[in-house]
Design a protein around this motif. Structure first.
Motif, PDB file in Angstrom:
ATOM      1  N   THR A 205       1.680  -9.066  12.347  1.00 13.99           N
ATOM      2  CA  THR A 205       0.281  -8.843  12.728  1.00 13.99           C
ATOM      3  C   THR A 205      -0.582  -9.885  12.026  1.00 13.99           C
ATOM      4  O   THR A 205      -0.177 -10.494  11.036  1.00 13.99           O
ATOM      5  CB  THR A 205      -0.213  -7.439  12.320  1.00 13.99           C
ATOM      6  OG1 THR A 205      -0.226  -7.349  10.884  1.00 13.99           O
ATOM      7  CG2 THR A 205       0.690  -6.350  12.876  1.00 13.99           C
ATOM      8  N   ILE A 206      -1.755 -10.119  12.550  1.00 18.64           N
ATOM      9  CA  ILE A 206      -2.778 -10.980  11.946  1.00 18.64           C
ATOM     10  C   ILE A 206      -2.250 -12.383  11.649  1.00 18.64           C
ATOM     11  O   ILE A 206      -2.062 -12.775  10.489  1.00 18.64           O
ATOM     12  CB  ILE A 206      -3.375 -10.355  10.654  1.00 18.64           C
ATOM     13  CG1 ILE A 206      -3.669  -8.878  10.835  1.00 18.64           C
ATOM     14  CG2 ILE A 206      -4.637 -11.106  10.244  1.00 18.64           C
ATOM     15  CD1 ILE A 206      -4.721  -8.582  11.883  1.00 18.64           C
ATOM     16  N   PRO A 207      -1.944 -13.161  12.698  1.00 18.50           N
ATOM     17  CA  PRO A 207      -1.565 -14.559  12.446  1.00 18.50           C
ATOM     18  C   PRO A 207      -2.720 -15.334  11.815  1.00 18.50           C
ATOM     19  O   PRO A 207      -3.878 -14.911  11.896  1.00 18.50           O
ATOM     20  CB  PRO A 207      -1.221 -15.091  13.848  1.00 18.50           C
ATOM     21  CG  PRO A 207      -1.921 -14.188  14.793  1.00 18.50           C
ATOM     22  CD  PRO A 207      -1.965 -12.838  14.133  1.00 18.50           C
ATOM     23  N   ASP A 208      -2.395 -16.450  11.168  1.00 19.45           N
ATOM     24  CA  ASP A 208      -3.420 -17.253  10.506  1.00 19.45           C
ATOM     25  C   ASP A 208      -4.562 -17.586  11.459  1.00 19.45           C
ATOM     26  O   ASP A 208      -4.336 -17.976  12.612  1.00 19.45           O
ATOM     27  CB  ASP A 208      -2.820 -18.564   9.990  1.00 19.45           C
ATOM     28  CG  ASP A 208      -1.877 -18.338   8.821  1.00 19.45           C
ATOM     29  OD1 ASP A 208      -1.828 -17.203   8.331  1.00 19.45           O
ATOM     30  OD2 ASP A 208      -1.216 -19.305   8.409  1.00 19.45           O
ATOM     31  N   GLY A 209      -5.796 -17.441  10.950  1.00 16.22           N
ATOM     32  CA  GLY A 209      -6.963 -17.778  11.751  1.00 16.22           C
ATOM     33  C   GLY A 209      -7.523 -16.639  12.566  1.00 16.22           C
ATOM     34  O   GLY A 209      -8.497 -16.814  13.307  1.00 16.22           O
ATOM     35  N   THR A 210      -6.909 -15.444  12.477  1.00 17.80           N
ATOM     36  CA  THR A 210      -7.427 -14.292  13.219  1.00 17.80           C
ATOM     37  C   THR A 210      -8.878 -14.028  12.818  1.00 17.80           C
ATOM     38  O   THR A 210      -9.226 -14.042  11.636  1.00 17.80           O
ATOM     39  CB  THR A 210      -6.574 -13.047  12.941  1.00 17.80           C
ATOM     40  OG1 THR A 210      -5.246 -13.283  13.404  1.00 17.80           O
ATOM     41  CG2 THR A 210      -7.138 -11.816  13.651  1.00 17.80           C
ATOM     42  N   VAL A 211      -9.736 -13.817  13.806  1.00 12.33           N
ATOM     43  CA  VAL A 211     -11.163 -13.565  13.554  1.00 12.33           C
ATOM     44  C   VAL A 211     -11.378 -12.070  13.337  1.00 12.33           C
ATOM     45  O   VAL A 211     -10.967 -11.246  14.164  1.00 12.33           O
ATOM     46  CB  VAL A 211     -12.024 -14.070  14.723  1.00 12.33           C
ATOM     47  CG1 VAL A 211     -13.496 -13.737  14.482  1.00 12.33           C
ATOM     48  CG2 VAL A 211     -11.838 -15.569  14.901  1.00 12.33           C
ATOM     49  N   VAL A 212     -12.008 -11.719  12.228  1.00 10.25           N
ATOM     50  CA  VAL A 212     -12.234 -10.327  11.846  1.00 10.25           C
ATOM     51  C   VAL A 212     -13.704 -10.164  11.477  1.00 10.25           C
ATOM     52  O   VAL A 212     -14.308 -11.061  10.874  1.00 10.25           O
ATOM     53  CB  VAL A 212     -11.332  -9.929  10.657  1.00 10.25           C
ATOM     54  CG1 VAL A 212     -11.536  -8.468  10.289  1.00 10.25           C
ATOM     55  CG2 VAL A 212      -9.870 -10.188  10.987  1.00 10.25           C
ATOM     56  N   ALA A 213     -14.286  -9.020  11.837  1.00 12.68           N
ATOM     57  CA  ALA A 213     -15.694  -8.756  11.522  1.00 12.68           C
ATOM     58  C   ALA A 213     -15.856  -8.442  10.034  1.00 12.68           C
ATOM     59  O   ALA A 213     -14.919  -7.965   9.384  1.00 12.68           O
ATOM     60  CB  ALA A 213     -16.203  -7.580  12.361  1.00 12.68           C
TER      61      ALA A 213
END
Length: 857
Positions: A359-367
């Motif tokens: 889960t959450i590969p590098d660069g994933t955009v999160v609030a």
């Protein structure tokens, strides 16, 4: 390279271009989960590498080396069986020649016959257990392995120039001057040696002769051989295998194929970076652009990092010509009884291998403030079992509200994998954040990944003010998602997908297309699933070329005005479970009505990994550019489901100013601007301060708030470097960081070199050059006294201008050197040369970077 839009000729041109990039064989697929009884890992093509040329009807023996990575023993009741594609004769199954226990390898051979008609052919195979159940390779243990050949036409095909045989006809040089041929193994000036059967990184010996070359043993050392002029014909191709020598584990080099026409300046045709990781790469370059000219080809290899152990191989380097009277000789490999585990330590009890970001590969955009679950998949490649007394623990960087340690949920024996999970919270501020993690054994001894078992793995996210997208099952969306561009996005190729004109060899295609359309199609994916099985929360494009040999698909987007510092970014990979996917990604571009050109190309085969493209577009700055996303079938035209994840053009703040230097802070070389001299406040051992918090606040916005921290946790120091930089290499005692620079001048690269050497006296430059400095002085920055040295070198048509800062880590005997290098073309009096670069402007960022240097507690 030019590309014509005339549909009548496009297929022929693509046939020449299909293998312009090195294609990685299926040598690095992740293994199946440890609980799988029957699972295989592809190790090597022992004979008949992909792309081997045969005459029509020729007989040959194909041998694969496979590893048992399941939990059940393969008995002689197991077999390999034909699955799909070209059968190459009447054999449909072959029993395994020996019992193969978990962890062991086996060589399995099949007698085959090449088809009578010319063309490219692939046959797919799997294993079958004693109960008749099929299984294979890859994360799902269902993937196929294959044999792929080219059948020649006309009067045959063959090599018309062999660079290994003619090695000593070439003029070999390094920075130390002219070299002898053959050279002497171990010569620090660099050497070249012909080898009858060079042993490739995967442990297999190539039956064809090759060249072992080693650059001069200095930082940025090189070696090159310039061959006599050769008359190129249309359709000629340069072919070779590029690989580090087997067991040359510290090898890290850059290959180049240069050429010279007459007495003109040498030009680069192709370049490729190679690091020892157990794989080799097959090069197949079309030389048609040089047809009709007498060309002096130059084989060039340079050190890329620490100049030790750079034993680089050119395997069977030849110019291949279709339709000659030379009888084709199959390129085969001599079997070598070796079980190759490139990541296994020499005697390591505790050692891990990173498999994937579940889960959450590098660069994933999160609030800001969002909660999320990070899962890593790791493999035990040591000799000791990981018990539930082992744990995952936070090392440094951004902790993201995670635990300090987390115990293993289950025991993991050597060879097995485990998914480790932590619950995290995104920081409240916008920016890019990374947290580094390692493992700890039951005796509280830390260990990690990499050849030294000391490197961390990490979670890296990008926090913006936008909403968080919840991962879901990927699904083609007929009308496409309504995409909110990420922060810094100047152009979103997914949001604009149907503003592009999509075509294939079958003509103009509808947008969105229809999944399965044999003419090719493009569809948007709301949550594309990567080859690793992880889901990316950003939208992407599913592109499938026309279902024909050398089929392609391409979308030409409306003109876009490029600015200096703009970058094209995307994750590229095959869609999850598209196991027969084998494609070539290309970013092409067109200016006005001129013929399109290729900006970048990358070969991709389904092997359980994804790749990140991050391309500097500054060379196109100021122009209205039509970008073209192109995907070509790299081989057998079926299942080529290629995914561009979040393809976009990213524009940073102040893109129009000198890269890496804020518009309001351009200190001249040798001085420190008052507004760009932040003092780093070292954090305590338990602190979780972000990069932004590390810079002392000021009344105005600091120009360094979006910079990234380089931290050396062994020798405990750090400094900041500017956005759009690339960390090329980072070890405990060395690092290299490529810096952005203004394109369109003689400057070809700008970078930082870091080196730490213990026990040397005096402490002086060990990173920038082997030559004597032209000046030296003591300077004090942030209370630290450095020996500052400057100098320059000239080598292979390049000029290296450098400045180095060296100091002793307090309380130790460790000499820390930070060097800054400007590499430019030595153009002489060439009237066609680009303009000279502005040394003062390009060097200004060096002082700013060093002004952030600080010791860590």
């Amino acid at each position: 390279m030019n590309f014509s839009f005339k549909l009548a000729s496009i297929a022929a041109i693509l046939a020449l271009l299909f293998s312009f990039a090195p294609i990685v064989g299926p040598a690095a697929q992740p293994v199946a989960a440890a609980t799988v009884c029957d699972a295989a890992q592809f190790v090597a093509d022992v004979t008949v590498a992909d792309g081997t040329v045969f005459a029509p009807g020729a007989t040959f023996k194909k041998t694969w080396r496979l590893k048992n990575v399941g939990t059940c023993t393969w008995t002689t009741g197991y077999s390999i069986a034909y699955a799909s594609g070209e059968k190459f004769g009447n054999v449909v199954s072959v029993t395994l020649p020996a019992t193969t226990a978990p962890g062991q390898t086996v060589d399995v051979s099949v007698d085959m016959t090449a088809p009578a008609a010319a063309g490219k052919y692939r046959g797919n195979w799997q294993l079958v257990n004693a109960s008749g159940v099929a299984f294979g390779i890859g994360a799902s243990a269902k993937g196929v392995f294959w044999v792929e050949i080219v059948v020649s036409s006309g009067g045959g095909a063959g090599a018309v120039y062999n660079f290994a045989d003619k090695a000593c006809d070439a003029a070999w040089t390094s920075g130390a001057g002219t070299l002898t041929c053959p050279g002497t193994d171990g010569d620090a000036k660099g050497f070249v040696l012909k080898q009858a059967n060079p042993k490739l990184e995967n442990g297999v010996a190539d039956a064809s002769a090759g060249l072992l070359v080693m650059p001069q043993a200095v930082d940025s050392g090189f070696i090159q051989g310039e061959y006599p002029a050769f008359k190129v014909q249309s359709g000629d191709r340069f072919q070779a295998i590029v690989s580090c020598e087997y067991n040359a584990t510290s090898c890290y080099v850059a290959y180049r194929l240069d050429y010279r026409i007459g007495t003109g300046a040498a030009q680069t045709l192709w370049t490729f970076r190679e690091k020892y990781e157990g794989q080799f790469y097959r090069l197949n370059l079309d030389l048609s652009r040089l047809a009709g000219q007498d060309v002096k080809f130059i084989l060039y290899v340079s050190a890329y990092g620490s100049p030790t152990g750079d034993r680089a191989l050119w395997g069977n380097p030849v110019i291949y010509r279709q339709g000659t009277t030379i009888t084709p000789t199959p390129v085969t490999f001599t079997p070598t009884p070796v079980t190759f585990t490139p990541t296994a330590p020499a005697s390591g009890c505790d050692k891990a291998q990173f498999i994937s970001d579940v889960t959450i590969p590098d660069g994933t955009v999160v609030a800001p403030g969002a909660t999320f679950k990070k899962v890593w998949r790791l493999k035990n490649i040591g000799t000791c079992t990981w018990t539930t007394g082992y744990s995952l623990f936070f090392v440094d960087g951004e902790k993201m509200g995670g635990p300090t340690t987390a115990p293993f949920p289950t025991a993991v024996i050597p060879g097995q994998t485990i998914d480790l999970t932590v619950n995290l919270i995104a920081p409240a501020a916008s920016g890019t954040f990374r947290g580094n993690w390692k493992l700890m054994n039951a005796s509280s001894q830390p260990f990690g990944i990499g050849t030294s078992a000391s490197n961390p793995f990490w979670v890296e996210i990008k926090v913006t003010g936008g909403p968080t997208v919840t991962p879901a099952t990927p699904s083609p969306t007929p009308t496409g998602p309504t995409s909110t561009p990420s922060a810094g996005t100047a152009y979103d190729f997914v949001a604009k997908v149907c503003e592009a004109k999509w075509v294939s060899g079958a003509g103009v295609l509808p947008c969105p297309g229809t999944d399965g359309d044999a003419k090719g199609w493009v569809l948007t994916l709301t949550n594309p699933q990567l080859e690793t099985g992880a889901t990316d929360t950003r939208p992407g494009l599913l592109t499938n070329p026309q279902n024909t040999t050398n089929g392609y698909i391409q979308g030409t987007y409306p003109a876009f005005r490029v600015q200096a510092g703009d970058r094209f970014q995307s994750i590229i990979n095959c869609q999850y479970n598209a196991t027969s996917c084998y494609v070539i990604f290309r970013l092409d571009y067109q200016i006005g009505e001129a013929a399109p050109k290729t900006f970048w190309t990358f070969g991709e085969k389904y092997e359980g990994q994804y790749y990140q493209a991050n391309l500097d577009l500054s060379s196109l700055a100021g122009q209205d550019v039509k970008f073209i996303l192109t995907v070509m079938a790299g081989s057998y035209a079926a299942g080529d489901r290629a995914v561009w994840v979040a393809p976009r053009i990213v524009r940073g703040t102040g893109a129009g100013s000198a890269p890496g230097v804020a518009a309001s802070a351009t200190p001249s070389a040798g001085s420190v601007a008052a507004t760009a001299t932040p003092t780093i406040q070292p954090a305590s051992a338990s602190a979780t301060a972000t990069t932004q918090a590390a810079v002392a606040p000021s009344a105005t916005t600091s120009p360094l708030t979006d910079w990234t921290a380089y931290k050396n946790t062994k020798y405990k120091f750090q400094f900041l470097y500017p956005p759009s930089s690339t960390v090329v290499d980072a070890k405990d005692d060395s690092a290299k960081i490529d810096l952005p620079f203004t394109a369109g001048t003689t400057l070809t690269s700008k970078y930082i070199n870091v080196s730490v050497v213990e026990g040397v006296s005096p402490c002086k430059n060990t990173v920038a050059s082997a030559g004597a400095p032209t000046s030296s002085e003591n300077v004090t920055i942030n209370g630290i006294t450095f020996l500052k040295e400057t100098g320059g070198d000239v080598a292979a048509g390049n000029v290296f201008e450098w400045v180095s800062y060296s100091t002793i880590r307090p309380g130790t005997n460790a000499c820390v050197s930070v060097g800054f290098v400007l590499r430019s073309q030595n153009t002489g009096t060439d009237p066609a040369a680009p303009p000279a670069f502005d040394k003062v402007a390009e060097s200004a960022v060096f002082q700013t970077i060093l002004s952030t240097f600080a010791w860590l507690p």
